[in-house]
Write an enzyme that holds these catalytic residues in place. Structure first.
Site, PDB file in Angstrom:
ATOM      1  N   ALA A 145       0.873  -1.172   0.000  1.00  0.00           N
ATOM      2  CA  ALA A 145       0.000   0.000   0.000  1.00  0.00           C
ATOM      3  C   ALA A 145       0.912   1.225   0.000  1.00  0.00           C
ATOM      4  O   ALA A 145       2.062   1.151   0.443  1.00  0.00           O
ATOM      5  CB  ALA A 145      -0.874  -0.018   1.233  1.00  0.00           C
ATOM      6  N   GLY A 159       0.444  -5.003   0.834  1.00  0.00           N
ATOM      7  CA  GLY A 159      -0.727  -5.044  -0.052  1.00  0.00           C
ATOM      8  C   GLY A 159      -0.407  -5.666  -1.409  1.00  0.00           C
ATOM      9  O   GLY A 159      -1.307  -6.190  -2.076  1.00  0.00           O
ATOM     10  N   GLU A 176      -0.645  -9.276  -0.831  1.00  0.00           N
ATOM     11  CA  GLU A 176      -2.080  -9.549  -0.619  1.00  0.00           C
ATOM     12  C   GLU A 176      -2.828  -9.565  -1.960  1.00  0.00           C
ATOM     13  O   GLU A 176      -3.725 -10.378  -2.176  1.00  0.00           O
ATOM     14  CB  GLU A 176      -2.672  -8.519   0.346  1.00  0.00           C
ATOM     15  CG  GLU A 176      -2.151  -8.727   1.776  1.00  0.00           C
ATOM     16  CD  GLU A 176      -2.612  -7.647   2.738  1.00  0.00           C
ATOM     17  OE1 GLU A 176      -2.332  -6.459   2.465  1.00  0.00           O
ATOM     18  OE2 GLU A 176      -3.247  -7.974   3.747  1.00  0.00           O
ATOM     19  N   GLU A 214       3.977  -5.521   7.293  1.00  0.00           N
ATOM     20  CA  GLU A 214       3.123  -4.525   7.950  1.00  0.00           C
ATOM     21  C   GLU A 214       3.496  -4.259   9.402  1.00  0.00           C
ATOM     22  O   GLU A 214       3.481  -3.109   9.856  1.00  0.00           O
ATOM     23  CB  GLU A 214       1.649  -4.956   7.880  1.00  0.00           C
ATOM     24  CG  GLU A 214       0.983  -4.710   6.549  1.00  0.00           C
ATOM     25  CD  GLU A 214       1.172  -5.815   5.525  1.00  0.00           C
ATOM     26  OE1 GLU A 214       2.051  -6.674   5.727  1.00  0.00           O
ATOM     27  OE2 GLU A 214       0.445  -5.813   4.525  1.00  0.00           O
TER      28      GLU A 214
HETATM   29  N1  DAK Z   1       4.639   3.246  -0.666  1.00  0.00           N
HETATM   30  C1  DAK Z   1       5.063   4.425  -1.190  1.00  0.00           C
HETATM   31  N2  DAK Z   1       6.230   4.552  -1.818  1.00  0.00           N
HETATM   32  C2  DAK Z   1       7.022   3.487  -1.926  1.00  0.00           C
HETATM   33  C3  DAK Z   1       6.652   2.225  -1.391  1.00  0.00           C
HETATM   34  C4  DAK Z   1       5.393   2.139  -0.738  1.00  0.00           C
HETATM   35  N3  DAK Z   1       4.934   0.985  -0.232  1.00  0.00           N
HETATM   36  N4  DAK Z   1       7.664   1.358  -1.632  1.00  0.00           N
HETATM   37  C5  DAK Z   1       8.608   2.039  -2.289  1.00  0.00           C
HETATM   38  N5  DAK Z   1       8.231   3.316  -2.475  1.00  0.00           N
HETATM   39  C6  DAK Z   1       8.980   4.387  -3.149  1.00  0.00           C
HETATM   40  C7  DAK Z   1      10.131   4.852  -2.284  1.00  0.00           C
HETATM   41  O1  DAK Z   1       9.676   5.805  -1.321  1.00  0.00           O
HETATM   42  C8  DAK Z   1      11.042   5.455  -3.316  1.00  0.00           C
HETATM   43  O2  DAK Z   1      10.534   6.733  -3.680  1.00  0.00           O
HETATM   44  P1  DAK Z   1      11.469   8.040  -3.656  1.00  0.00           P
HETATM   45  O3  DAK Z   1      11.963   8.142  -2.267  1.00  0.00           O
HETATM   46  O4  DAK Z   1      12.542   7.740  -4.675  1.00  0.00           O
HETATM   47  O5  DAK Z   1      10.543   9.143  -4.058  1.00  0.00           O
HETATM   48  C9  DAK Z   1      10.853   4.555  -4.520  1.00  0.00           C
HETATM   49  O6  DAK Z   1       9.610   3.884  -4.300  1.00  0.00           O
HETATM   50  C10 DAK Z   1      11.949   3.494  -4.649  1.00  0.00           C
HETATM   51  O7  DAK Z   1      12.050   2.812  -3.418  1.00  0.00           O
HETATM   52  P2  DAK Z   1      13.447   2.613  -2.663  1.00  0.00           P
HETATM   53  O8  DAK Z   1      14.386   3.722  -2.958  1.00  0.00           O
HETATM   54  O9  DAK Z   1      13.139   2.328  -1.230  1.00  0.00           O
HETATM   55  O10 DAK Z   1      13.981   1.282  -3.391  1.00  0.00           O
HETATM   56  P3  DAK Z   1      14.971   0.189  -2.777  1.00  0.00           P
HETATM   57  O11 DAK Z   1      15.397  -0.660  -3.921  1.00  0.00           O
HETATM   58  O12 DAK Z   1      16.056   0.830  -1.948  1.00  0.00           O
HETATM   59  O13 DAK Z   1      14.086  -0.677  -1.775  1.00  0.00           O
HETATM   60  C11 DAK Z   1      12.063  -1.856  -1.116  1.00  0.00           C
HETATM   61  C12 DAK Z   1      13.009  -1.430  -2.287  1.00  0.00           C
HETATM   62  C13 DAK Z   1      10.845  -2.513  -1.747  1.00  0.00           C
HETATM   63  C14 DAK Z   1      12.787  -2.842  -0.232  1.00  0.00           C
HETATM   64  C15 DAK Z   1      11.700  -0.575  -0.308  1.00  0.00           C
HETATM   65  O14 DAK Z   1      11.212   0.405  -1.208  1.00  0.00           O
HETATM   66  C16 DAK Z   1      10.661  -0.837   0.722  1.00  0.00           C
HETATM   67  O15 DAK Z   1      10.943  -1.373   1.810  1.00  0.00           O
HETATM   68  N6  DAK Z   1       9.437  -0.390   0.432  1.00  0.00           N
HETATM   69  C17 DAK Z   1       8.338  -0.450   1.365  1.00  0.00           C
HETATM   70  C18 DAK Z   1       7.842  -1.858   1.518  1.00  0.00           C
HETATM   71  C19 DAK Z   1       6.732  -1.867   2.484  1.00  0.00           C
HETATM   72  O16 DAK Z   1       6.928  -1.780   3.726  1.00  0.00           O
HETATM   73  N7  DAK Z   1       5.519  -1.827   1.946  1.00  0.00           N
HETATM   74  C20 DAK Z   1       4.322  -1.559   2.696  1.00  0.00           C
HETATM   75  C21 DAK Z   1       3.865  -2.835   3.365  1.00  0.00           C
HETATM   76  S1  DAK Z   1       2.589  -2.456   4.411  1.00  0.00           S
HETATM   77  C22 DAK Z   1      -4.427  -0.277   4.990  1.00  0.00           C
HETATM   78  C23 DAK Z   1      -4.557  -1.516   4.433  1.00  0.00           C
HETATM   79  C24 DAK Z   1      -3.461  -2.208   4.074  1.00  0.00           C
HETATM   80  C25 DAK Z   1      -2.197  -1.677   4.302  1.00  0.00           C
HETATM   81  C26 DAK Z   1      -2.087  -0.459   4.899  1.00  0.00           C
HETATM   82  C27 DAK Z   1      -3.174   0.263   5.246  1.00  0.00           C
HETATM   83  N8  DAK Z   1      -5.556   0.462   5.329  1.00  0.00           N
HETATM   84  C28 DAK Z   1      -6.816   0.010   4.910  1.00  0.00           C
HETATM   85  C29 DAK Z   1      -5.444   1.767   5.864  1.00  0.00           C
HETATM   86  C30 DAK Z   1      -1.079  -2.391   3.850  1.00  0.00           C
HETATM   87  C31 DAK Z   1       0.098  -1.965   4.178  1.00  0.00           C
HETATM   88  C32 DAK Z   1       1.227  -2.433   3.463  1.00  0.00           C
HETATM   89  O17 DAK Z   1       1.219  -2.771   2.305  1.00  0.00           O
END
Ligand code: DAK
Length: 260
Positions: free
Chosen positions: A66, A112, A115, A135
């Site tokens: 997400a 997400g 998911e 998450e």
């Molecule tokens: N959201 C927004 N931007 C993201 C992103 C994300 N999930 N993942 C990556 N990006 C963006 C980064 O911010 C970066 O943007 P800039 O800073 O360059 O503007 C760009 O994509 C490239 O990412 P990285 O520079 O971090 O790339 P790396 O190769 O160094 O790392 C990575 C890749 C996939 C390991 C890293 O980007 C990472 O850890 N990303 C986040 C993974 C993550 O934690 N995803 C979220 C999981 S939690 C909800 C329902 C469901 C959910 C939430 C709320 N509600 C109903 C309210 C679910 C939550 C989730 O999905």
């Protein structure tokens, strides 16, 4: 149909939906979820489409979760409402499609993103894919069906481990655990997905959807999968597909299913 965050294309009976926010690693914001819902509804209503592939744009990510920047400010009420809306608009919608949906997982499938892949009926991953539900590392729990679908796919123990450690698994491990159906080289991913989709498209669409509904029924609280199977089996006898399938067998030719 004009979209800002996704691309759609159709080749024969196979429809491909590509999430197209590569700079954000295809993170799912609200606008993208709405567009995906619109595209899925359109694909479901189009009887010419018999299988759908969902993938991510670029070489790095299927969907990295997400959009963290969007949900960072949500309140408890907003979080709950958005989880329910998201499940209805996208995750349950994918699972309840009347045609098989294949996730072509071309890189990170996190939160997400995993998911979404798990809502699809089948998953094929490139060998560089990394899958996880991180998450709890952000202070939330999987809110789009992840606690349920992961346990269904890999079992309670592995689901507990993956979710509580917030770790990522490699494609090869995901395959061993049953989280993905196949692993292929990145350059083979779309071909492999299309080959599988073609095999699905050659079969009776009515029977395919009846079988999928029956399988899913067994994983739905309060629904008896065996009873669903009996009902879906019975329905087949009233379809033109059944007439065509049996006639083609007797006439020793390949069936050409009308899909009704
Ligand atoms: N959201 C927004 N931007 C993201 C992103 C994300 N999930 N993942 C990556 N990006 C963006 C980064 O911010 C970066 O943007 P800039 O800073 O360059 O503007 C760009 O994509 C490239 O990412 P990285 O520079 O971090 O790339 P790396 O190769 O160094 O790392 C990575 C890749 C996939 C390991 C890293 O980007 C990472 O850890 N990303 C986040 C993974 C993550 O934690 N995803 C979220 C999981 S939690 C909800 C329902 C469901 C959910 C939430 C709320 N509600 C109903 C309210 C679910 C939550 C989730 O999905």
């Amino acid at each position: 149909m004009d979209f800002e965050n996704i691309e759609v294309s159709t080749e024969g009976a196979i429809h491909t939906i590509t999430i197209n926010r590569p700079k954000q690693l295809n993170a799912l914001n609200r606008a993208t979820i709405k567009e995906l819902n619109t595209a899925l509804n359109a694909a479901d209503e189009n009887s010419g489409i018999r299988a759908v592939i969902v993938t991510g744009s670029g070489e790095k990510a299927f969907v990295a979760g997400a959009d963290i920047k969007e949900f960072a400010e949500f309140t408890v009420a907003e979080g709950k409402a958005l989880s329910a809306d998201g499940q209805k608009l996208l995750f349950d919608r994918v699972e309840q499609m009347n045609k098989p949906v294949i996730a072509a997982v071309n890189g990170f499938a996190l939160g997400g993103g995993l998911e979404l892949a798990m809502s699809c009926h089948v998953r094929i991953a490139s060998d560089n894919a990394r899958l996880g539900l991180p998450e709890v590392s952000l202070g939330v729990i999987p809110g789009y069906g992840g606690t349920q679908r992961l346990a269904h796919l890999v079992g309670k123990g592995k689901a507990m481990e993956m979710i509580t450690t917030a770790g990522m698994v490699k494609a090869a491990d995901a395959y061993q655990w049953g989280l993905v159906n196949k692993v292929v080289a990145p350059e083979e991913l779309m071909n492999e997905a299309k080959t599988m989709a073609s095999a699905m498209c050659a079969n009776s669409p009515m029977a395919v959807v009846g079988a999928m509904k029956s399988i899913l029924a067994g994983y739905t609280d309060g629904v008896n999968g065996y009873e669903t199977e009996i009902a879906e089996f019975g329905k087949c006898f009233g379809t033109d597909d059944f007439k065509e399938g049996t006639t083609a067998f007797i006439e020793r030719r390949k069936a050409d299913f009308p899909g009704k």
